[in-house]
Design an enzyme around this catalytic site. Structure first.
Site, mmCIF file in Angstrom:
data_model
loop_
_atom_site.group_PDB
_atom_site.id
_atom_site.type_symbol
_atom_site.label_atom_id
_atom_site.label_comp_id
_atom_site.label_asym_id
_atom_site.label_seq_id
_atom_site.Cartn_x
_atom_site.Cartn_y
_atom_site.Cartn_z
ATOM 1 N N ASP A 55 -9.559 55.782 75.962
ATOM 2 C CA ASP A 55 -9.661 54.551 77.265
ATOM 3 C C ASP A 55 -9.036 53.054 76.224
ATOM 4 O O ASP A 55 -9.342 53.832 75.682
ATOM 5 C CB ASP A 55 -10.787 54.469 78.320
ATOM 6 C CG ASP A 55 -9.925 53.218 79.047
ATOM 7 O OD1 ASP A 55 -9.067 52.608 79.190
ATOM 8 O OD2 ASP A 55 -11.693 52.469 79.473
ATOM 9 N N ASP A 78 -9.194 48.782 77.095
ATOM 10 C CA ASP A 78 -10.193 48.297 77.050
ATOM 11 C C ASP A 78 -11.402 48.793 77.235
ATOM 12 O O ASP A 78 -11.960 49.251 78.027
ATOM 13 C CB ASP A 78 -10.073 47.297 78.428
ATOM 14 C CG ASP A 78 -8.721 46.571 77.992
ATOM 15 O OD1 ASP A 78 -8.153 46.119 77.237
ATOM 16 O OD2 ASP A 78 -7.647 47.123 79.294
ATOM 17 N N ASP A 126 -15.570 54.073 78.146
ATOM 18 C CA ASP A 126 -16.775 52.744 78.662
ATOM 19 C C ASP A 126 -18.064 52.876 79.320
ATOM 20 O O ASP A 126 -18.416 51.773 79.543
ATOM 21 C CB ASP A 126 -16.292 51.673 77.458
ATOM 22 C CG ASP A 126 -15.326 50.932 78.195
ATOM 23 O OD1 ASP A 126 -14.577 51.542 79.083
ATOM 24 O OD2 ASP A 126 -16.005 49.938 78.801
#
Length: 302
Positions: free
Chosen positions: A57, A59, A245
């Site tokens: 990913d 961000d 995240d």
């Protein structure tokens, strides 16, 4: 006035050790192993997946970006004098934005949800709150476009750095002949800028697959972006490992049939990552061989 979003309470997460034993660990203190007796599980080599593709990913994984996006949204709201039913200038505070961005993927869906809950706003785009779908789409598109350009300015400022361990792990994967991909729910132009600025143009051009929110119809936690990545890479989902995240990204990866490790941030540390095969505060001490062993020894615990 910000609406609250109900979050599920965090619970202890399963972490799969390199010796194919399951331990209970807290996501905030990975160095402490529970005193519970581990459950030994055997995994046959023939049935174990092998790491062929590493998917990041953007961000929250490649860069710590939550506060930067929030700043860009608030700058957009101020620029267009956005005011909801409270008649006060719209400002998303840190606590609210942490909840919002961990529950709803993509900038336009975030704003659409917020305006549905709090009333469509007045602004310099429309003096009166829009009442039809066309007007509502225009105000969201205008805010998102301006916010994206503001976010690019922040990234270009040179004050943003990649999170620890990301570049080394990418380089290890490429050197070992693994496929490397980035899958982000954010706007394509902003992700490209982030990647060129933070991982460098050579690494960016060397990606085997790059997908942004513009490339799929449904945002995370829908698995579309990861299913599309597996198809483009020509690799089985079981041989892909995703680094995320947040629980939204984790859900997208697992729904696509991929294993997922979590590199959490301060705003996602308390989320329930029970479906992750490992949870880390960052990637500074994680090597490619660690991830290969994790994937080889993956088991499903019911």
């Amino acid at each position: 006035m910000a609406s609250s979003i109900t979050l599920s309470s965090p619970s202890s997460s399963f972490l799969l050790s390199h010796t194919t034993r399951l331990h209970f660990r807290s996501p905030r203190n990975l160095s402490t192993t529970s005193t519970r007796r581990p459950l030994s599980l055997s995994v046959s080599a023939s049935s174990s997946p092998s790491l062929q593709a590493l998917i990041f990913d953007c961000d929250g994984v490649i860069l710590e970006s939550e506060h930067l996006h929030r700043q860009a949204y608030n700058d957009a709201f101020a620029h267009f004098n956005v005011r909801c039913s409270s008649s006060q200038p719209l400002v998303w505070d840190p606590d609210f934005y942490d909840q919002l961005q961990n529950q709803i993927g993509g900038g336009k869906p975030k704003m659409r949800w917020y305006f549905k809950e709090n009333g469509w706003p007045s602004s310099t785009i429309f003096e009166k709150p829009p009442e039809d779908d066309e007007g509502r789409a225009k105000i969201i598109d205008t805010l998102q476009d301006w916010k994206t350009e503001r976010y690019k300015e922040i990234i270009k400022s040179g004050t943003v750095e990649p999170r620890p361990g990301v570049l080394r792990l990418m380089d290890e994967a490429k050197a070992a002949g693994k496929k490397l991909a980035v899958c982000s729910a954010a706007t394509k132009s902003s992700v490209i800028l982030c990647l060129e600025s933070l991982i460098g143009n050579e690494r960016f051009q060397g990606l085997d697959c790059f997908l942004a929110g513009d490339d799929v119809k449904e945002k995370k936690p829908d698995p579309s972006i990861y299913l599309t990545a597996a198809k483009r890479l020509g690799i089985s989902a079981s041989d892909c490992l995703v680094v995320e995240d947040s629980v939204i990204g984790l859900q997208a990866a697992t729904k696509a049939g991929m294993s997922c490790v979590i590199s959490y941030t301060s705003s996602t540390a308390d989320q329930d990552f029970k479906d992750a095969i490992a949870i880390y505060p960052d990637l500074s001490n994680i090597r490619l061989k660690d991830l290969e062993l994790l994937l080889q020894n993956t088991v499903i615990a019911n």
